[in-house]
Design a protein around this motif. Structure first.
Motif, PDB file in Angstrom:
ATOM      1  N   HIS A  17       0.836  -1.151  -0.099  1.00  0.00           N
ATOM      2  CA  HIS A  17       0.156   0.054   0.111  1.00  0.00           C
ATOM      3  C   HIS A  17       0.878   1.327   0.049  1.00  0.00           C
ATOM      4  O   HIS A  17       2.156   1.128   0.400  1.00  0.00           O
ATOM      5  CB  HIS A  17      -0.884  -0.018   1.223  1.00  0.00           C
ATOM      6  CG  HIS A  17      -1.830  -0.971   1.237  1.00  0.00           C
ATOM      7  ND1 HIS A  17      -1.600  -2.416   1.918  1.00  0.00           N
ATOM      8  CD2 HIS A  17      -3.185  -1.107   0.971  1.00  0.00           C
ATOM      9  CE1 HIS A  17      -2.454  -3.086   1.805  1.00  0.00           C
ATOM     10  NE2 HIS A  17      -3.499  -2.439   1.181  1.00  0.00           N
ATOM     11  N   LEU A  18       0.334   2.179  -0.466  1.00  0.00           N
ATOM     12  CA  LEU A  18       0.869   3.666  -0.368  1.00  0.00           C
ATOM     13  C   LEU A  18       0.250   4.460   0.525  1.00  0.00           C
ATOM     14  O   LEU A  18      -0.889   4.342   0.871  1.00  0.00           O
ATOM     15  CB  LEU A  18       0.980   4.241  -1.756  1.00  0.00           C
ATOM     16  CG  LEU A  18       1.834   3.292  -2.872  1.00  0.00           C
ATOM     17  CD1 LEU A  18       1.709   4.148  -4.471  1.00  0.00           C
ATOM     18  CD2 LEU A  18       3.276   3.122  -2.077  1.00  0.00           C
ATOM     19  N   ILE A  19       0.783   5.444   1.108  1.00  0.00           N
ATOM     20  CA  ILE A  19       0.322   6.621   1.852  1.00  0.00           C
ATOM     21  C   ILE A  19      -0.656   5.959   3.003  1.00  0.00           C
ATOM     22  O   ILE A  19      -1.758   6.240   2.940  1.00  0.00           O
ATOM     23  CB  ILE A  19      -0.663   7.587   1.035  1.00  0.00           C
ATOM     24  CG1 ILE A  19       0.347   8.087  -0.693  1.00  0.00           C
ATOM     25  CG2 ILE A  19      -0.921   8.869   1.595  1.00  0.00           C
ATOM     26  CD1 ILE A  19      -0.536   8.959  -1.300  1.00  0.00           C
ATOM     27  N   GLY A  20       0.056   5.386   3.865  1.00  0.00           N
ATOM     28  CA  GLY A  20      -0.374   4.827   5.004  1.00  0.00           C
ATOM     29  C   GLY A  20      -1.302   3.964   4.739  1.00  0.00           C
ATOM     30  O   GLY A  20      -2.195   3.827   5.655  1.00  0.00           O
ATOM     31  N   GLY A  21      -1.351   3.239   3.730  1.00  0.00           N
ATOM     32  CA  GLY A  21      -2.444   2.117   3.340  1.00  0.00           C
ATOM     33  C   GLY A  21      -3.569   2.670   2.554  1.00  0.00           C
ATOM     34  O   GLY A  21      -4.594   1.595   2.683  1.00  0.00           O
ATOM     35  N   LEU A  22      -3.459   3.772   2.320  1.00  0.00           N
ATOM     36  CA  LEU A  22      -4.770   4.410   1.659  1.00  0.00           C
ATOM     37  C   LEU A  22      -4.709   3.778   0.097  1.00  0.00           C
ATOM     38  O   LEU A  22      -6.098   3.574  -0.502  1.00  0.00           O
ATOM     39  CB  LEU A  22      -4.667   5.779   1.594  1.00  0.00           C
ATOM     40  CG  LEU A  22      -5.036   6.509   2.938  1.00  0.00           C
ATOM     41  CD1 LEU A  22      -4.689   8.107   2.949  1.00  0.00           C
ATOM     42  CD2 LEU A  22      -6.431   6.238   3.534  1.00  0.00           C
ATOM     43  N   ILE A  23      -3.610   3.454  -0.496  1.00  0.00           N
ATOM     44  CA  ILE A  23      -3.850   3.411  -1.969  1.00  0.00           C
ATOM     45  C   ILE A  23      -3.027   1.949  -2.121  1.00  0.00           C
ATOM     46  O   ILE A  23      -1.936   1.773  -1.982  1.00  0.00           O
ATOM     47  CB  ILE A  23      -3.023   4.288  -2.782  1.00  0.00           C
ATOM     48  CG1 ILE A  23      -3.684   5.865  -2.458  1.00  0.00           C
ATOM     49  CG2 ILE A  23      -2.939   3.967  -4.237  1.00  0.00           C
ATOM     50  CD1 ILE A  23      -2.718   6.963  -3.041  1.00  0.00           C
TER      51      ILE A  23
ATOM     52  N   VAL B 185      -1.481  -1.277  -3.966  1.00  0.00           N
ATOM     53  CA  VAL B 185      -0.570  -1.339  -5.126  1.00  0.00           C
ATOM     54  C   VAL B 185      -0.416  -2.838  -5.683  1.00  0.00           C
ATOM     55  O   VAL B 185      -0.459  -3.789  -4.581  1.00  0.00           O
ATOM     56  CB  VAL B 185       0.917  -0.757  -4.877  1.00  0.00           C
ATOM     57  CG1 VAL B 185       1.832  -1.186  -6.121  1.00  0.00           C
ATOM     58  CG2 VAL B 185       0.752   0.568  -4.501  1.00  0.00           C
ATOM     59  N   GLY B 186      -0.578  -3.059  -6.852  1.00  0.00           N
ATOM     60  CA  GLY B 186      -0.757  -4.459  -7.515  1.00  0.00           C
ATOM     61  C   GLY B 186      -1.836  -5.098  -6.943  1.00  0.00           C
ATOM     62  O   GLY B 186      -3.149  -4.659  -6.704  1.00  0.00           O
ATOM     63  N   LYS B 187      -1.751  -6.505  -6.862  1.00  0.00           N
ATOM     64  CA  LYS B 187      -2.895  -7.407  -6.626  1.00  0.00           C
ATOM     65  C   LYS B 187      -3.211  -7.745  -5.056  1.00  0.00           C
ATOM     66  O   LYS B 187      -2.606  -8.374  -4.350  1.00  0.00           O
ATOM     67  CB  LYS B 187      -2.475  -8.809  -7.298  1.00  0.00           C
ATOM     68  CG  LYS B 187      -3.726  -9.870  -6.891  1.00  0.00           C
ATOM     69  CD  LYS B 187      -3.432 -11.197  -7.451  1.00  0.00           C
ATOM     70  CE  LYS B 187      -4.547 -12.185  -6.876  1.00  0.00           C
ATOM     71  NZ  LYS B 187      -4.103 -13.618  -7.104  1.00  0.00           N
ATOM     72  N   ASN B 188      -4.031  -6.771  -4.479  1.00  0.00           N
ATOM     73  CA  ASN B 188      -4.462  -6.750  -3.160  1.00  0.00           C
ATOM     74  C   ASN B 188      -5.606  -7.247  -2.778  1.00  0.00           C
ATOM     75  O   ASN B 188      -5.997  -7.720  -1.722  1.00  0.00           O
ATOM     76  CB  ASN B 188      -4.209  -5.394  -2.531  1.00  0.00           C
ATOM     77  CG  ASN B 188      -2.854  -4.902  -2.179  1.00  0.00           C
ATOM     78  OD1 ASN B 188      -2.020  -5.751  -1.685  1.00  0.00           O
ATOM     79  ND2 ASN B 188      -2.349  -3.791  -2.856  1.00  0.00           N
ATOM     80  N   LYS B 189      -6.187  -7.619  -3.779  1.00  0.00           N
ATOM     81  CA  LYS B 189      -7.947  -8.414  -3.546  1.00  0.00           C
ATOM     82  C   LYS B 189      -7.459  -9.862  -3.459  1.00  0.00           C
ATOM     83  O   LYS B 189      -7.165 -10.487  -4.525  1.00  0.00           O
ATOM     84  CB  LYS B 189      -8.666  -8.090  -4.749  1.00  0.00           C
ATOM     85  CG  LYS B 189     -10.077  -8.699  -4.568  1.00  0.00           C
ATOM     86  CD  LYS B 189     -11.051  -8.324  -5.297  1.00  0.00           C
ATOM     87  CE  LYS B 189     -12.343  -9.049  -4.929  1.00  0.00           C
ATOM     88  NZ  LYS B 189     -13.473  -8.727  -5.805  1.00  0.00           N
ATOM     89  N   LEU B 190      -7.534 -10.327  -2.235  1.00  0.00           N
ATOM     90  CA  LEU B 190      -7.296 -11.820  -2.172  1.00  0.00           C
ATOM     91  C   LEU B 190      -8.328 -12.648  -2.420  1.00  0.00           C
ATOM     92  O   LEU B 190      -9.271 -12.357  -1.563  1.00  0.00           O
ATOM     93  CB  LEU B 190      -6.404 -11.972  -0.757  1.00  0.00           C
ATOM     94  CG  LEU B 190      -5.222 -11.122  -0.476  1.00  0.00           C
ATOM     95  CD1 LEU B 190      -4.751 -11.162   0.901  1.00  0.00           C
ATOM     96  CD2 LEU B 190      -4.087 -11.611  -1.490  1.00  0.00           C
TER      97      LEU B 190
ATOM     98  N   TYR C  71       5.373   4.051   1.742  1.00  0.00           N
ATOM     99  CA  TYR C  71       4.971   2.538   1.504  1.00  0.00           C
ATOM    100  C   TYR C  71       4.664   1.978   3.023  1.00  0.00           C
ATOM    101  O   TYR C  71       5.499   2.200   3.765  1.00  0.00           O
ATOM    102  CB  TYR C  71       6.515   2.039   1.051  1.00  0.00           C
ATOM    103  CG  TYR C  71       6.375   0.638   0.791  1.00  0.00           C
ATOM    104  CD1 TYR C  71       5.353  -0.027  -0.239  1.00  0.00           C
ATOM    105  CD2 TYR C  71       7.185  -0.223   1.507  1.00  0.00           C
ATOM    106  CE1 TYR C  71       5.393  -1.351  -0.215  1.00  0.00           C
ATOM    107  CE2 TYR C  71       7.245  -1.596   1.466  1.00  0.00           C
ATOM    108  CZ  TYR C  71       6.194  -2.270   0.481  1.00  0.00           C
ATOM    109  OH  TYR C  71       6.158  -3.718   0.359  1.00  0.00           O
ATOM    110  N   THR C  72       3.505   1.465   2.768  1.00  0.00           N
ATOM    111  CA  THR C  72       3.007   0.641   3.947  1.00  0.00           C
ATOM    112  C   THR C  72       2.643  -0.781   3.755  1.00  0.00           C
ATOM    113  O   THR C  72       1.610  -1.223   3.028  1.00  0.00           O
ATOM    114  CB  THR C  72       1.811   1.449   4.622  1.00  0.00           C
ATOM    115  OG1 THR C  72       2.006   3.006   4.510  1.00  0.00           O
ATOM    116  CG2 THR C  72       1.209   0.882   5.808  1.00  0.00           C
ATOM    117  N   PRO C  73       3.557  -1.780   4.058  1.00  0.00           N
ATOM    118  CA  PRO C  73       3.327  -3.042   3.655  1.00  0.00           C
ATOM    119  C   PRO C  73       2.581  -3.825   4.790  1.00  0.00           C
ATOM    120  O   PRO C  73       2.542  -3.440   5.943  1.00  0.00           O
ATOM    121  CB  PRO C  73       4.780  -3.834   3.547  1.00  0.00           C
ATOM    122  CG  PRO C  73       5.525  -3.027   4.323  1.00  0.00           C
ATOM    123  CD  PRO C  73       4.942  -1.792   4.445  1.00  0.00           C
ATOM    124  N   THR C  74       1.640  -5.091   4.565  1.00  0.00           N
ATOM    125  CA  THR C  74       1.023  -5.805   5.485  1.00  0.00           C
ATOM    126  C   THR C  74       1.376  -7.201   5.209  1.00  0.00           C
ATOM    127  O   THR C  74       1.712  -7.239   3.949  1.00  0.00           O
ATOM    128  CB  THR C  74      -0.404  -5.279   5.740  1.00  0.00           C
ATOM    129  OG1 THR C  74      -0.983  -5.505   4.570  1.00  0.00           O
ATOM    130  CG2 THR C  74      -0.602  -4.034   6.340  1.00  0.00           C
TER     131      THR C  74
END
Length: 104
Positions: free
Chosen positions: A31-37, A39-44, A77-80
């Protein structure tokens, strides 16, 4: 912020809260900007990560390492990470299904 971690745990099907689980897969979420946007395939689609199991658990967390990376990039950049678990009682069924698919 440095003493806590964000975590969600969702139980699907007939899974008891304290039941023994086995991790079967994991996926990084970007995710970008604290998890707001996203990036890539995030729909699991959990079914593809748990081999179409009826009972499973999905756990998404934001741990210390994720906070460190987010802090270094000032939240740009905010990864989870999402981890997928199957109850221990269902594991033999999953292994048998996987064996049948590989034998075909």
């Amino acid at each position: 912020m440095m003493t806590s971690c964000y975590s969600t745990r969702i139980l699907y099907g007939d899974v008891k809260e304290n039941e023994p689980l086995v991790q079967v897969n994991r996926q990084w979420n970007h995710h970008l900007i604290g998890g707001l946007i996203p990036v890539g395939k995030n729909k699991l689609d959990a079914a593809e990560y748990v081999n179409n199991a009826e009972n499973y658990v999905v756990k998404t967390n934001f741990n210390f390492l994720n906070m460190l990376v987010s802090g270094i990039t000032f939240g740009i950049y905010t990864p989870t990470q999402t981890k997928f678990y199957v109850p221990l009682r269902d594991l033999p069924t999953q292994v048998q299904d996987e064996k049948i698919k590989t034998d075909e």
